[in-house]
Design an enzyme around this catalytic site. Structure first.
Site, short mmCIF file in Angstrom:
data_model
loop_
_atom_site.label_atom_id
_atom_site.label_comp_id
_atom_site.label_asym_id
_atom_site.label_seq_id
_atom_site.Cartn_x
_atom_site.Cartn_y
_atom_site.Cartn_z
N SER A 522 10.05 -61.02 47.14
CA SER A 522 9.20 -61.69 48.66
C SER A 522 9.13 -60.40 49.12
O SER A 522 8.61 -59.47 49.04
CB SER A 522 10.12 -62.76 49.01
OG SER A 522 8.48 -63.56 49.79
N ASP A 607 1.87 -68.42 42.34
CA ASP A 607 2.06 -67.88 43.81
C ASP A 607 1.41 -68.41 44.82
O ASP A 607 0.43 -67.57 45.00
CB ASP A 607 2.60 -66.51 44.19
CG ASP A 607 3.52 -66.18 44.85
OD1 ASP A 607 3.49 -67.25 45.84
OD2 ASP A 607 3.98 -65.64 44.82
N HIS A 639 6.14 -68.70 43.58
CA HIS A 639 6.53 -68.11 44.22
C HIS A 639 7.98 -67.03 43.74
O HIS A 639 9.08 -67.63 44.47
CB HIS A 639 7.17 -68.38 45.75
CG HIS A 639 7.19 -67.00 46.61
ND1 HIS A 639 6.35 -65.99 46.49
CD2 HIS A 639 8.74 -66.97 47.55
CE1 HIS A 639 7.39 -65.20 47.84
NE2 HIS A 639 7.95 -65.46 48.30
#
Length: 688
Positions: A522, A607, A639
């Protein structure tokens, strides 16, 4: 509120909710980390981990059992465990009889990752999305149905519907309050749900600017609304005296100040508890007048870090305990009896471990507690508050007890401008230099904590030290530390802090300058790309998991329900909307020519935060320019990687990548049977 790009350590997303008393939320009072169980395996004197390779299946596969939670009446215990097919599902047993355990859900895909009880003590509720799209629905199932008859009911049906702000109340045992965006994808209204019949009734409609809700305990009415001003990104707490009263502004936190309402006091709606940085550097626990918004009392504060958790008496609303975490958990007790319980628990537990409450019965006579440290699997026990004795429940991953695991040290690092950074170091060898992996947390408005990290243990066992650092922009250290990260992505001081942490490790003799990998998911994936692009001589390789490569395209593709947060993101990141050159300056995609070190990318196709295009565009650009890059795509992930077969698959590829570029050890790799890995850069996937 959900911070942009939060990335869980296990590489799977867990939903976060807006109010500490929400059904699935974790407060500072619920520490679910690890127990301090050590191994008797003989090792070389300076090694911190076992000579044997710890299998990836043990480190990253499903736990044997996890997440135990007591029914409100104490008669049953729910927990998560793998089904016969290896998928995490909900199991239920009589609290004191493990032999009665039975599976009551039948998830066959990603597994269930959170579980709780409704107030009737016979209904289980849990969250689930579809293949990582983060459109979480709330499901309910009756434990009294026979196994063959038990069918989970979707309480929030509808395509692209997402649930948030789930609340229960013991005074209203047949109801759940929940927020959904079923009326408008960008707004969450609050509904009252009869979970036995599935009936949903609109309770409070979102006027358009509300980003969070809260209820008053006695009435179970929505009495709090958190409002985001789109013009100046301030947050205002609105309250109302009853369900039929008009809303009024109570307190406004200008951009740069941090705060939230914790709970209404039990005094006829006269006062409330809040956390606030107004007039000070860190979040303090204060009491506020509900008519005027005036601060009546500062109850607790710490000059070095924010107030992190508040434990209240459920009926009187008196403060029982407050917790802080600068580097490790610290508690301040306001309830002598509670303090005595914690002392008894510490005496019962392994030396050097931390203890936390995981679950309690309604009468608080029985608790589930968890013992935690950095070098062992989580150990859950039942605690009888009358006898002050514990009895074992289970260890989450007992196979880990066969191995020696490396301890995590909390360290202090001085940035180039003198700012003190809290970091966590897990060594592979206590005396010799080893290659280093800089493991960057996501968020970036989050932080790392001391405790068990499967990744850090994996790296230590393969011969690599791991350094994690709470760079500026991380939460928990006050408003200045947080906002020193504003406008500092990529080429600014947020990235400089990571570079300074690497230099610290070199100066401390932990590693050599030519054997350092930057690794993250991320925001941590973005930091990896930025590290390779903007400091190309610092790292010899990088691993990017669901990291954005172009900040403008990242923000242009966020879900509709993040719309109210966009302006604040621009204040924190920088105005990439209006300043094209600034976006190019901080986006690694436009600096691919600078990259020298090989890169491994992992991405989930579903995602909703960091779209697949973010990985596609930088991978293909690097490939065209002849820069070494590998790219693995999982079509049934979001994600991060929730499915164990995919997680183990990707980590097996990472392990070979690290062995090639850092020179450590590697377990032989064989693609797991259930892996869905695809390789967009390779035309003929059959050769992989």
């Amino acid at each position: 509120l959900v911070a942009l790009l939060i990335f869980a350590r296990a590489l799977s997303f867990s939903p976060l909710f807006t109010k500490p008393s929400s059904l699935f939320s974790l407060t500072g009072m619920t520490e679910t980390k690890t127990s301090a169980v050590t191994s008797s395996i003989k090792l070389h004197a300076s090694s911190t981990s076992s000579d044997e390779l710890i299998p990836r299946e043990i480190l990253f596969g499903n736990p044997e059992k996890t997440s135990p939670t007591l029914s409100p009446d104490g008669k049953h215990l729910a927990f998560l465990a793998p089904s016969e097919e290896g998928i995490l599902n909900v199991f239920v047993r009589d609290t004191y009889d493990a032999s009665t355990s039975r599976q009551i859900t039948n998830d066959t895909s990603r597994g269930i990752r959170s579980v709780s009880w409704a107030q009737d003590s016979q209904t289980i509720v849990y969250m689930q999305d579809f293949e990582g799209d983060e459109n979480f629905h709330l499901w309910a199932i009756d434990i009294l149905q026979g196994d063959a008859d038990a069918v989970a009911r979707d309480l929030t049906p509808g395509e692209n519907v997402k649930v948030s702000s789930v609340m229960t109340n013991k005074r209203f045992p047949d109801e759940i309050m929940l927020g959904t965006n079923q009326r408008d994808p960008a707004k969450f209204d609050m509904y009252r749900c009869n979970y036995k019949t599935g009936e949903l009734t609109l309770d409070t409609e979102n006027p358009g600017d509300v980003v969070g809700w809260g209820s008053e305990d006695e009435s179970f009415e929505i009495r709090e609304a958190v409002v985001r001003n789109q013009g100046d990104s301030s947050n205002t707490i609105r309250v109302r005296d009853s369900k039929d009263s008009e809303w009024r502004d109570l307190v406004t936190f200008p951009y740069g100040e941090e705060g939230n309402l914790v709970e209404f006091c039990n005094d006829g709606f006269k006062t409330c508890y809040m956390l606030s940085t107004v007039g000070r550097e860190t979040k303090a626990l204060i009491k506020v007048d509900l008519k005027t918004g005036e601060t009546l009392e500062e109850i607790s504060s710490n000059d070095n870090c924010d107030c992190r958790g508040v434990m209240l008496d459920e009926d009187t609303k008196k403060i029982r305990m407050v917790s802080y975490n600068y580097a490790r958990t610290e508690r301040i007790f306001f309830d002598k009896e509670l303090e005595e319980h914690y002392e008894a628990l510490k005496a019962e537990g392994p030396a050097g471990s931390e203890v936390g409450i995981s679950s309690r019965t309604r009468d608080e006579k029985l608790w589930v507690v968890v013992y935690s440290c950095s070098d062992g699997p989580s150990e859950y026990r039942l605690y009888d508050t009358e006898t002050k004795k514990t009895s074992p429940l289970f260890v989450t991953k007992p196979e880990l007890l066969k191995y020696k695991l490396a301890p995590m040290e909390d360290v202090r690092i001085s940035a180039r401008d003198g700012l003190e950074l809290v970091g966590y170091l897990t060594r592979a060898d206590s005396e010799k230099k080893t290659p280093l992996i800089l493991l960057v947390h996501g968020g970036p408005w989050a932080r790392d904590f001391w405790g068990f990290s499967a990744q850090a243990q994996w790296f230590a066992n393969r011969g690599y030290a791991t350094l994690q650092v709470n760079f500026r922009g991380s939460t928990g250290y006050g408003k200045s530390h947080l906002h020193k990260g504003d406008g500092e992505w990529g080429v600014g001081s947020m990235q400089h802090d990571l570079s300074d942490a690497v230099q610290w490790a070199i100066d401390q003799g932990i590693t050599d300058s030519d054997k350092i990998c930057i690794y993250g998911g991320s925001y941590g994936g973005y930091a990896c790309l930025a590290g390779l692009a903007f400091t190309p001589d610092l790292y010899c390789c990088g691993v990017d998991i669901v990291g954005p490569s172009n900040v403008k395209t990242l923000l242009d593709s966020i879900p509709a329900y993040w719309g109210p947060l966009r302006n604040q993101m621009l204040l924190k990141i920088g105005d990439v909307d209006k300043d094209e050159e600034f976006n190019k300056k901080i986006s690694p995609l436009f600096h691919v020519d600078n990259i020298k070190a090989p890169l491994l990318i992992g991405q989930g196709a579903n995602d909703p935060r960091v779209k697949q295009a973010e990985a596609d565009q930088i991978a293909m650009s690097m490939q065209k320019k002849g820069i070494p890059v590998e790219y693995v795509l999982y079509p049934d992930e979001g994600h991060g990687f929730a499915r164990p077969d995919n997680r183990i698959d990707f980590n097996g590829r990472v392990e070979l990548f690290l062995k090639e570029h850092l020179g450590g050890r590697a377990e032989p790799f064989e693609k797991p049977e259930g892996s869905t890995a695809q390789f967009p850069l390779i035309e003929n996937e059959a050769i992989v």
